[in-house]
Design an enzyme around this catalytic site. Sequence first.
Site, mmCIF file in Angstrom:
data_model
loop_
_atom_site.group_PDB
_atom_site.id
_atom_site.type_symbol
_atom_site.label_atom_id
_atom_site.label_comp_id
_atom_site.label_asym_id
_atom_site.label_seq_id
_atom_site.Cartn_x
_atom_site.Cartn_y
_atom_site.Cartn_z
ATOM 1 C CG PHE A 140 -36.165 -27.725 -38.283
ATOM 2 C CD1 PHE A 140 -34.811 -27.700 -38.557
ATOM 3 C CD2 PHE A 140 -36.584 -28.216 -37.062
ATOM 4 C CE1 PHE A 140 -33.892 -28.157 -37.631
ATOM 5 C CE2 PHE A 140 -35.664 -28.683 -36.119
ATOM 6 C CZ PHE A 140 -34.315 -28.645 -36.407
ATOM 7 C CE LYS A 141 -31.145 -25.395 -35.347
ATOM 8 N NZ LYS A 141 -30.795 -26.026 -36.634
ATOM 9 C CG ASP A 142 -38.017 -19.724 -38.403
ATOM 10 O OD1 ASP A 142 -37.264 -19.106 -37.643
ATOM 11 O OD2 ASP A 142 -37.991 -19.596 -39.645
#
Length: 473
Positions: free
Chosen positions: A119-121
Site C-alpha cells: 500500500f505504500k505505493d
Amino acid sequence: MRYISTRGQSPAFSFSEILLGGLAPDGGLYLPESYPQFTDADLTAMRGLNYRDLAFYILSRLIDDIPAVDLKNIIDNTYRAEVYGFARKSQNADDIAPILKLADNLYLLSLSNGPTLAFKDMAMQLLGNLFEYVLAKKGETTNILGATSGDTGSAAEYAMRGKKGVRVFMLSPHKKMSRFQTAQMFSLQDDNIFNIAVNGVFDDCQDMVKAVSNDATFKAKYKIGAVNSINWGRIVAQVVYYFKAYFAVTTNNAQKVDFSVPSGNFGNVCAGHIARMMGLPIDKLVVATNENDVLDEFFKTGVYRPRGSANTYHTSSPSMDISKASNFERFVFDLVGRDATKVRELWASVDNGGAFDIKHLMSQLAEYGFVSGASNHANRMATIRETKEKYGVVIDTHTADGLKVALEQREKNTPMIVLETALAVKFEDAIVEALGQAAERPAGLFEIENLPQKFTVMDANVAQIKDFIVKHT
Ligand SMILES: *Cc1c(COP(=O)(O)O)cnc(C)c1O
C-alpha cells in the site's frame, strides 16, 4: 492552508514548504491548523467520482499553494491504471483501490496493486510526482538517503526513479532481504537510484543514515533529504482511499462503516482518523498490531510504552515490526485538544526512552472511534488458510493481521473494511507455510529474480557512504 507543529514552537508553513522536510524544527510533526470540513452536500458530490477526481476534490482542500491545474495534472499522472495494474483478475485496475467483497458487510480494500505490491505505493507514487514538481519550481535538487528492510525502500525507489532533481541512496542489509524484495529493488537500472548493500543488519543501515543526517554541514551541502513515514505528503495521499472505500460500500451518507488497519508507524490509520475528522462517517477505526503491540496496549490501557529496538520482535508481518509508532503524536495532539504544551510534556518522557499514561482520556478515545487488537504468528497462518478456504482469496500476513482483528470487532450491521496492505506474493515463505504452496505471481513478475541487478556492497562505515554520495552528486 497552513501547517503547524504538534509541539507548537515552529512557525506555520504552506504545503510545499513542508513537503520536502521531515520533522518540524521543534521536533514535532506537521498537521493542518484546522481540518477542512466536508458537508453532506460534499459527500453527495464526491459519491460516484473516479479515484482521480475524488483525490483532487479532497487534496485541493489541503494543498492550496499548487495551482489547481497543476495539482490535477499531478494526480491524473499518478493514479493511472498502468501504475496500479497488479489488481486481481476479477478487479478493475483503473479503479486504483478496488473493493473486494468477502462476505456480507466484510470487505478488503485492495491498496497493493502498485509497482511494489504494497500500500505504500499509493502515497509514495504521488510523493514522487509532487517532489519533482516542487523541486523544479524552487530550482532545487535533493538527495534522498534512507535505510530499508524491504517495503519502504522499494516503494521510494519506484516512486522516485527517473524523477528530475531527485537521487535516491538506499541502504539495505546485504543478503538479509527476501530474494523477491532484493530483486525488486536491485533490478532498477535508473541513473538516479543507488542501491547500497551494507555488510550488517538493518540497525547498522539506520545508524549510518542518522550519522549522515546529524552532520549538519554535510546535510546542507549535499541536500540530504528523506521520505520517511512521518512525511505529511504521504499521510495526505492516504486520506483519499478511506473516502473511496466508503462510497464503494454505502449507498447514502447516513450509513457508517468500520475500517481495520494493519498498523506499524500509525501512518495509515492516522489518515483514517483525519478522514473522520474531515467528516467521513466512520464508526470504528480498528488498530491491528502484530506481536509488537505497543499501540494495542495503548488503546486498551491508555499507557504508551515504546519498546526500544532490542525488544522489537522479528515477525512474519515484518513491515509492522516497530518499537515506537512515529505518527502516533499526530493523533495524541488531537486527543489532548491540540494542546502543544501537553504534547511536549508527554514526548519529553518518550524521547528519553520513557512512557506516558493518559488513562484519564480513555473515554475520549472511544469518541474518536479507536479500538484495537493484535495477532500472533499462529493467528495469521490460520487466517490466511481460512480466508483461502472460505472465500477463495489469498491474503498476505499483514492483511491477515487486519482481518483477524476485524473479525473480533465486527458488528453485524456495519460494513467492515479491511485494508489490504501488501500482496501475498511478497512474503513467499509465510504463504508456503500457511498454504503449502506459493501465492500466484502477477504477470510481469515471473522472472524478476533473473533480471540483472545494480548495487554496491559497502561496510557499515559512515565515511564510505559520505564518500559515495560525494562521488555521485
Ligand atoms: C508499512 C506497512 C504497514 C504499516 O503501516 P503504518 O502506516 O506504518 O502503520 C502495514 N503493512 C504493510 C505491508 C506495510 O508495508
